[in-house]
Motif scaffolding. Structure first.
Motif, PDB file in Angstrom:
ATOM      1  N   LEU A 123      11.187   5.420  13.091  1.00  0.00           N
ATOM      2  CA  LEU A 123      11.559   4.011  13.144  1.00  0.00           C
ATOM      3  C   LEU A 123      12.645   3.780  14.183  1.00  0.00           C
ATOM      4  O   LEU A 123      12.563   2.843  14.985  1.00  0.00           O
ATOM      5  CB  LEU A 123      12.031   3.543  11.770  1.00  0.00           C
ATOM      6  N   THR A 167      11.086   4.102  17.576  1.00  0.00           N
ATOM      7  CA  THR A 167      10.298   2.915  17.897  1.00  0.00           C
ATOM      8  C   THR A 167      11.193   1.774  18.361  1.00  0.00           C
ATOM      9  O   THR A 167      10.885   1.087  19.340  1.00  0.00           O
ATOM     10  CB  THR A 167       9.483   2.473  16.667  1.00  0.00           C
ATOM     11  N   VAL A 168      12.307   1.570  17.673  1.00  0.00           N
ATOM     12  CA  VAL A 168      13.230   0.505  18.060  1.00  0.00           C
ATOM     13  C   VAL A 168      13.818   0.796  19.432  1.00  0.00           C
ATOM     14  O   VAL A 168      13.907  -0.104  20.282  1.00  0.00           O
ATOM     15  CB  VAL A 168      14.330   0.332  16.997  1.00  0.00           C
ATOM     16  N   ASP A 187      11.181   0.187  22.052  1.00  0.00           N
ATOM     17  CA  ASP A 187      10.892  -1.239  22.195  1.00  0.00           C
ATOM     18  C   ASP A 187      11.993  -1.953  22.991  1.00  0.00           C
ATOM     19  O   ASP A 187      11.704  -2.823  23.803  1.00  0.00           O
ATOM     20  CB  ASP A 187      10.737  -1.874  20.822  1.00  0.00           C
ATOM     21  N   ARG A 188      13.221  -1.574  22.756  1.00  0.00           N
ATOM     22  CA  ARG A 188      14.325  -2.217  23.450  1.00  0.00           C
ATOM     23  C   ARG A 188      14.481  -1.746  24.890  1.00  0.00           C
ATOM     24  O   ARG A 188      15.054  -2.449  25.707  1.00  0.00           O
ATOM     25  CB  ARG A 188      15.627  -1.983  22.707  1.00  0.00           C
TER      26      ARG A 188
END
Length: 54
Positions: free
Chosen positions: A44, A47-48, A51-52
């Motif tokens: 998680l 993924t963050v 994504d950023r």
């Protein structure tokens, strides 16, 4: 998608680790759950971060 894959891989690795240590079915299930949660949390965060960054 990464989190789901991490859950599966984590549970398999946890089950395998408990089997190597000679645990019974409940030990294997506990290790599988703990590894799955740990891997999912790491995925998680990954993924963050991914994504950023894009």
């Amino acid at each position: 998608m990464i989190v789901i894959a991490a859950l599966v891989v984590g549970s398999l690795l946890g089950w395998r680790r408990a089997a190597k240590l000679g645990g019974d079915r409940r030990d294997k299930a506990q290790y599988a759950a703990a590894f799955a949660l740990g891997f999912a949390i790491l995925a998680l965060f990954a993924t963050v971060l991914l994504d950023r960054s894009f």
